[in-house]
Design a protein around this motif. Structure first.
Motif, PDB file in Angstrom:
ATOM      1  N   THR A   2       9.149  39.787   8.122  1.00 26.89           N
ATOM      2  CA  THR A   2       8.514  39.030   9.197  1.00 26.89           C
ATOM      3  C   THR A   2       9.609  38.350  10.027  1.00 26.89           C
ATOM      4  N   PHE A   3       9.415  38.412  11.333  1.00 25.14           N
ATOM      5  CA  PHE A   3      10.410  37.874  12.254  1.00 25.14           C
ATOM      6  C   PHE A   3       9.765  36.850  13.179  1.00 25.14           C
ATOM      7  N   GLU A   4      10.559  35.893  13.656  1.00 28.18           N
ATOM      8  CA  GLU A   4      10.033  34.886  14.584  1.00 28.18           C
ATOM      9  C   GLU A   4      10.506  35.081  16.003  1.00 28.18           C
ATOM     10  N   THR A   5      11.630  35.775  16.187  1.00 26.78           N
ATOM     11  CA  THR A   5      12.207  35.853  17.538  1.00 26.78           C
ATOM     12  C   THR A   5      12.250  37.275  18.075  1.00 26.78           C
ATOM     13  N   LEU A   8       8.870  44.059  16.037  1.00 23.72           N
ATOM     14  CA  LEU A   8       9.342  45.338  15.518  1.00 23.72           C
ATOM     15  C   LEU A   8       8.177  46.312  15.496  1.00 23.72           C
ATOM     16  N   ASP A   9       8.435  47.507  16.022  1.00 21.71           N
ATOM     17  CA  ASP A   9       7.373  48.504  16.085  1.00 21.71           C
ATOM     18  C   ASP A   9       8.007  49.870  15.800  1.00 21.71           C
ATOM     19  N   THR A  18      11.965  44.380  20.046  1.00 22.41           N
ATOM     20  CA  THR A  18      11.722  43.678  21.312  1.00 22.41           C
ATOM     21  C   THR A  18      12.117  42.217  21.161  1.00 22.41           C
ATOM     22  N   LEU A  19      13.094  41.780  21.947  1.00 21.33           N
ATOM     23  CA  LEU A  19      13.526  40.381  21.912  1.00 21.33           C
ATOM     24  C   LEU A  19      12.359  39.548  22.432  1.00 21.33           C
ATOM     25  N   ASN A  20      12.046  38.465  21.711  1.00 23.65           N
ATOM     26  CA  ASN A  20      10.789  37.774  22.019  1.00 23.65           C
ATOM     27  C   ASN A  20      10.929  36.246  21.983  1.00 23.65           C
ATOM     28  N   ARG A  21      11.750  35.754  22.911  1.00 24.96           N
ATOM     29  CA  ARG A  21      11.797  34.302  23.140  1.00 24.96           C
ATOM     30  C   ARG A  21      11.530  34.062  24.625  1.00 24.96           C
ATOM     31  N   PRO A  22      10.293  34.326  25.077  1.00 28.74           N
ATOM     32  CA  PRO A  22      10.030  34.287  26.516  1.00 28.74           C
ATOM     33  C   PRO A  22      10.328  32.925  27.145  1.00 28.74           C
ATOM     34  N   ALA A  31      19.058  32.431  15.246  1.00 29.81           N
ATOM     35  CA  ALA A  31      17.950  33.094  14.546  1.00 29.81           C
ATOM     36  C   ALA A  31      17.726  34.500  15.113  1.00 29.81           C
ATOM     37  N   LEU A  32      17.735  34.607  16.440  1.00 27.44           N
ATOM     38  CA  LEU A  32      17.487  35.919  17.055  1.00 27.44           C
ATOM     39  C   LEU A  32      18.604  36.903  16.692  1.00 27.44           C
ATOM     40  N   LEU A  33      19.837  36.452  16.770  1.00 28.92           N
ATOM     41  CA  LEU A  33      20.950  37.366  16.435  1.00 28.92           C
ATOM     42  C   LEU A  33      20.859  37.820  14.982  1.00 28.92           C
ATOM     43  N   SER A  34      20.488  36.902  14.107  1.00 29.98           N
ATOM     44  CA  SER A  34      20.388  37.266  12.701  1.00 29.98           C
ATOM     45  C   SER A  34      19.215  38.237  12.487  1.00 29.98           C
ATOM     46  N   GLU A  35      18.103  38.009  13.180  1.00 25.12           N
ATOM     47  CA  GLU A  35      16.953  38.907  13.013  1.00 25.12           C
ATOM     48  C   GLU A  35      17.237  40.298  13.593  1.00 25.12           C
ATOM     49  N   VAL A  36      17.918  40.357  14.734  1.00 23.17           N
ATOM     50  CA  VAL A  36      18.282  41.665  15.299  1.00 23.17           C
ATOM     51  C   VAL A  36      19.181  42.407  14.308  1.00 23.17           C
ATOM     52  N   GLY A  37      20.138  41.702  13.731  1.00 20.45           N
ATOM     53  CA  GLY A  37      21.046  42.323  12.757  1.00 20.45           C
ATOM     54  C   GLY A  37      20.301  42.831  11.538  1.00 20.45           C
ATOM     55  N   GLU A  38      19.391  41.994  11.027  1.00 15.36           N
ATOM     56  CA  GLU A  38      18.617  42.377   9.844  1.00 15.36           C
ATOM     57  C   GLU A  38      17.751  43.609  10.140  1.00 15.36           C
TER      58      GLU A  38
END
Ligand code: CAA
Length: 258
Positions: A2-5, A8-9, A18-22, A31-38
């Motif tokens: 599960t991601f917050e920022t 994933l599809d 999809t980067l999602n901090r509108p 957080a976003l960089l870590s989630e993209v990496g993960e």
């Protein structure tokens, strides 16, 4: 996962991050960089995925590193944290192709994230820039190195020293983006491109990416030897036999990634 920022599809061999901090034009916070990496590391291991797309919103791919998160940090803190090292290491470790689908702003770390991908498809609305100089800093996630290798010293200096933006047409002329598509059709076009790659033989796709990247890291003589040895090695795959026989028999190849 599960991601917050990010979102994933996965569809038919293609994964979309999809980067999602509108609220912050997808600014790249920790957080976003870590989630993209993960997400990238996990998709690289996923047998159902043959190509990965990173995209943002129509208004912004990403408007840079998160300025609000960094503004009050000291030299000692940013040095110790070294927060852009990890994402660059992740990109260096990913075997599968990663395509950036850029609409709107790709500035600072956003432009750098797009350049860390294997190639960039731009919407007509795309705008690229390295505006860090206007904040009293310089690019920190690869801009001075990747942009210079991609578009050459003169134009990279222009971008990095003035902080100006480049539109999609200029970015295509400069070789920063591979294709421009109508903004409303960006995802459709990129999906088609990514799906085409996902249907190819994965061993040849992985090695094509590795050989092409090698061109930026080595001499021509060494690079040509590396390419030939990789070419030879692919004759050990079933997919090479299938691909060449399918051509001769005038049919579509059925690759098995073996
Ligand atoms: N970091 C944090 N928040 C950001 C942001 C960023 N990089 N970019 C935009 N935002 C926020 C804004 O603060 C604003 O939030 P509030 O509504 O809470 O004020 C929201 O996103 C919308 O932004 P704007 O109101 O500014 O939108 P706009 O349409 O008027 O302008 C823009 C768009 C030209 C992209 C402008 O937002 C902008 O210039 N952003 C900063 C671009 C930048 O300097 N990027 C480099 C960052 S440093 C870096 O990336 C270092 C590195 O190399 C890794």
């Amino acid at each position: 996962m599960t991601f917050e920022t990010i979102l994933l599809d996965k569809q038919e061999g293609v994964a979309f991050i999809t980067l999602n901090r509108p609220e912050a034009l997808n600014a790249l916070n920790a957080a976003l960089l870590s989630e993209v990496g993960e997400a990238l590391l996990s998709l690289d291991k996923d047998d159902d995925v043959g190509a990965i797309v990173i995209t943002g919103s129509e208004k912004a791919f990403a408007a840079g590193a998160d300025i609000k998160e960094m503004a009050e940090q000291s030299f000692a803190e940013v040095l110790k944290e070294d927060k852009f090292a990890a994402i660059n290491a992740v990109f260096a470790a990913i075997h599968k192709p990663v395509i950036a689908a850029v609409s709107g702003y790709a500035l600072g770390g956003g432009c750098e994230l797009a350049m860390a991908c294997d190639f960039i498809i731009a919407a007509e609305s795309a705008k690229f820039g390295q505006p860090e100089i206007k904040l009293g800093v310089i690019p920190g996630m690869g801009g001075s190195q990747r942009l210079t290798r991609i578009i050459g010293k003169s134009k990279a200096m222009d971008m990095i020293l003035t902080g100006r933006m480049m539109d999609a047409a200029e970015a295509e002329r400069a070789g920063l983006v591979s294709r421009i598509v109508p903004t409303e059709d960006l995802i459709e076009h990129v999906t088609e491109i990514a799906r085409g790659i996902a249907h190819l033989s994965l061993p040849s796709v992985i090695l094509a990416k590795e050989a092409t990247n090698r061109a930026l890291e080595t001499t021509l003589t060494e690079g040509l030897i590396f390419e030939r040895r990789v070419f030879h090695s692919l004759f050990a795959t079933n997919d090479q036999k299938e691909g060449m026989n399918a051509f001769i028999e005038k049919r579509q190849p059925q690759f098995k990634n073996s």
